[in-house]
Design a protein around this motif. Structure first.
Motif, PDB file in Angstrom:
ATOM      1  N   ILE A 157     -30.031  44.497  38.959  1.00  0.00           N
ATOM      2  CA  ILE A 157     -29.259  44.905  37.743  1.00  0.00           C
ATOM      3  C   ILE A 157     -29.536  43.809  36.661  1.00  0.00           C
ATOM      4  O   ILE A 157     -29.267  44.303  35.270  1.00  0.00           O
ATOM      5  N   ILE A 158     -29.963  42.799  37.101  1.00  0.00           N
ATOM      6  CA  ILE A 158     -30.175  41.492  35.941  1.00  0.00           C
ATOM      7  C   ILE A 158     -31.329  42.018  35.284  1.00  0.00           C
ATOM      8  O   ILE A 158     -31.334  42.172  34.010  1.00  0.00           O
ATOM      9  N   THR A 159     -32.324  42.297  36.079  1.00  0.00           N
ATOM     10  CA  THR A 159     -33.650  42.568  35.626  1.00  0.00           C
ATOM     11  C   THR A 159     -33.461  43.864  34.735  1.00  0.00           C
ATOM     12  O   THR A 159     -34.228  43.958  33.494  1.00  0.00           O
ATOM     13  N   GLN A 160     -32.820  44.958  35.080  1.00  0.00           N
ATOM     14  CA  GLN A 160     -32.692  46.195  34.148  1.00  0.00           C
ATOM     15  C   GLN A 160     -32.173  45.992  32.961  1.00  0.00           C
ATOM     16  O   GLN A 160     -32.409  46.344  32.034  1.00  0.00           O
ATOM     17  N   SER A 193     -33.599  46.800  29.411  1.00  0.00           N
ATOM     18  CA  SER A 193     -32.755  47.688  28.510  1.00  0.00           C
ATOM     19  C   SER A 193     -32.837  47.198  27.318  1.00  0.00           C
ATOM     20  O   SER A 193     -33.110  47.864  26.027  1.00  0.00           O
ATOM     21  N   ILE A 194     -32.622  45.806  27.027  1.00  0.00           N
ATOM     22  CA  ILE A 194     -32.597  45.072  25.606  1.00  0.00           C
ATOM     23  C   ILE A 194     -34.031  45.158  25.089  1.00  0.00           C
ATOM     24  O   ILE A 194     -34.319  45.250  24.067  1.00  0.00           O
ATOM     25  N   GLY A 244     -26.686  40.414  21.918  1.00  0.00           N
ATOM     26  CA  GLY A 244     -26.739  41.144  23.189  1.00  0.00           C
ATOM     27  C   GLY A 244     -26.468  40.348  24.355  1.00  0.00           C
ATOM     28  O   GLY A 244     -26.290  39.046  24.138  1.00  0.00           O
ATOM     29  N   ASN A 245     -25.843  40.881  25.476  1.00  0.00           N
ATOM     30  CA  ASN A 245     -25.472  40.147  26.472  1.00  0.00           C
ATOM     31  C   ASN A 245     -25.833  40.692  27.922  1.00  0.00           C
ATOM     32  O   ASN A 245     -25.840  41.829  28.307  1.00  0.00           O
ATOM     33  N   LEU A 257     -33.778  46.417  21.480  1.00  0.00           N
ATOM     34  CA  LEU A 257     -33.174  45.623  20.384  1.00  0.00           C
ATOM     35  C   LEU A 257     -34.273  44.631  19.953  1.00  0.00           C
ATOM     36  O   LEU A 257     -35.563  44.951  20.538  1.00  0.00           O
ATOM     37  N   SER A 258     -34.233  44.060  19.025  1.00  0.00           N
ATOM     38  CA  SER A 258     -35.164  43.027  18.372  1.00  0.00           C
ATOM     39  C   SER A 258     -34.513  41.700  18.288  1.00  0.00           C
ATOM     40  O   SER A 258     -34.270  41.001  17.518  1.00  0.00           O
ATOM     41  N   ILE A 259     -35.053  40.659  19.686  1.00  0.00           N
ATOM     42  CA  ILE A 259     -34.391  39.738  19.741  1.00  0.00           C
ATOM     43  C   ILE A 259     -35.229  38.492  19.245  1.00  0.00           C
ATOM     44  O   ILE A 259     -36.318  38.708  19.542  1.00  0.00           O
TER      45      ILE A 259
END
Ligand SMILES: Nc1ncnc2c1ncn2[C@@H]1O[C@H](COP(=O)(O)OP(=O)(O)OP(=O)(O)O)[C@@H](O)[C@H]1O
Ligand SMILES: Cc1ncc(CO)c(N)n1
Length: 277
Positions: A61-64, A68-69, A37-38, A73-75
Motif C-alpha cells: 500500500i506504500i508502493t500503491q 497513485s500520486i 501530497g502525502n 500529480l506533478s511533483i
C-alpha cells in the motif's frame, strides 16, 4: 492549466498530536504556498510527552500510494521523514528510482524529541546504501550525523568532516542541523554540491516547544526548491521559516510542544550567513 500549482510530496509517518511527521510537512508546504501530497508509511500514537505506539504500513500500500500520486500529480520535490524499518526503506528506495519526483530531500529521522526510536538499527545500513546516493540533500541533526558517519562530532571542525563524509556516501548537498545542545547560538552547517559551504547562525530560543523542528526545516527547504529557488537560497529561507515557527510559539500539550506553522517571517528570523567560524 492542469497541474500548474507547485506541488511537493512527503513520504513519512503520522503524529497523532499533529506537531511532527506528515502534519508538520503539510502545514509547512501550505505556509510556503506549495500544495502537498502525502504518502503514509507508519502511524504513530504520539503526543508532546512521547511516542506511545508505532504501527508500520505494509509495503504494497506504500508502493500503491506513491504510484497513485505519480499517475496524477506533478511533483517537483519530495522529502522522506520517518521510515521506521529496513523493509520500508527498501520499498521507498525502489519507488524513488521508478518515478521522477525532482529534488529529493532525505531527513534521516531516527529518534523523537522524547527519546523514542523511530528507525530500527537494522534499517541504518539500508538508508545509507540505498537512500543517501539518491538524495539531492540530506538533513541530519548531530546525533543522526554521528550514526551515519560513524564518528563523534564535538567541534565545528568535526561538523565539517562529517558533512564531507556524508557527501562521499552519495548525498549531493548536506545540511547538518545544530539544534541539539545548549549554547546561546545555534549553528547549522551547509555543504553544497559545488563544494562551497556556509554556516547559518541564529540565537537559541529558550523553549521546550521544539517538536518537529527538523521536519519543518526540511519541509520548508523542499517547498522552496519546489518553487524553483536555488539550493543556498532555499536553505536560508527554510531556516528563517523554522526560526519564526519556534520564536512565535504556541501553547499546546504538556511536553515538547509543536511549532506555530502560521508564524510570519520577520527581519529577526533571518539567520546570519557565515563562511567560516
Ligand atoms: N531552541 C532553538 N532555538 C532556535 N533554533 C532552534 C532551536 N532548536 C532547533 N533549532 C533549529 O531548528 C532546526 C532543526 O534542528 P534540530 O537539530 O532541532 O532538528 P531535529 O533534531 O531533526 O528536530 P526534530 O527531531 O524535533 O524534528 C535547525 O535549524 C536548528 O538550528
Ligand atoms: C512521525 C514522526 N516523524 C518524525 C518525528 C521527528 O520529529 C516524529 N516525532 N514523529
Amino acid at each position: 492549466m492542469i497541474n500548474d500549482t507547485p506541488q511537493a510530496l512527503t513520504i513519512a509517518g503520522t503524529d497523532s498530536s499533529g506537531g511532527a511527521g506528515i502534519s508538520a510537512d503539510l502545514k509547512t508546504f501550505m505556509a510556503q504556498g506549495v500544495y502537498g501530497g502525502n504518502v503514509i508509511v507508519s502511524v504513530t500514537a504520539q503526543n508532546t510527552r512521547g511516542v506511545q505506539q508505532v504501527q508500520m504500513i505494509p509495503p504494497a500500500i506504500i508502493t500503491q500510494q506513491i504510484q497513485s500520486i505519480a499517475d496524477d500529480l506533478s511533483i517537483s520535490a519530495v522529502k522522506t521523514g520517518m521510515l521506521g524499518d529496513a523493509q520500508t526503506v527498501n520499498t521507498v528506495a525502489k519507488a524513488l528510482q521508478t518515478y521522477d519526483f525532482g529534488s529529493y530531500i532525505l531527513d534521516p529521522v531516527m529518534v523523537a524529541k522524547g527519546g523514542a526510536k523511530l528507525l530500527r538499527d537494522e534499517a541504518i545500513l539500508a538508508l545509507k546504501t540505498q537512500l543517501l546516493p539518491l538524495a539531492t540533500m540530506v538533513t541530519p541533526n548531530m546525533p543522526e550525523a554521528e550514526v551515519l558517519t560513524e564518528m563523534t562530532i564535538q567541534t565545528h571542525e568535526d561538523v565539517k568532516i562529517a558533512a564531507y563524509k556524508l557527501q562521499l556516501l552519495g548525498a549531493k548537498n548536506v545540511l547538518l542541523k545544530g539544534g541539539h545542545g545548549s549554547e546561546i547560538a545555534v549553528y547549522d552547517f551547509a555543504l553544497l554540491a559545488d563544494g562551497s559551504h556556509f554556516w547559518l547562525k541564529s540565537q537559541r530560543v529558550d523553549t521546550e516547544r521544539t517538536h518537529g523542528t527538523g521536519d519543518t526545516l526540511s519541509a520548508a527547504i523542499t517547498a522552496q526548491l519546489t518553487l524553483g529557488l536555488d539550493m543556498k537560497t532555499a536553505i536560508i529561507k527554510g531556516k528563517a521559516y523554522v526560526d519564526a515557527t519556534i520564536r512565535d510559539g504556541i501553547q499546546v500539550g504538556h511536553g515538547h510542544g509543536p511549532l506555530n506553522h502560521l508564524a510570519v517571517i520577520t527581519k529577526e528570523n533571518q539567520p546570519e550567513v557565515i563562511n567560516d567560524i
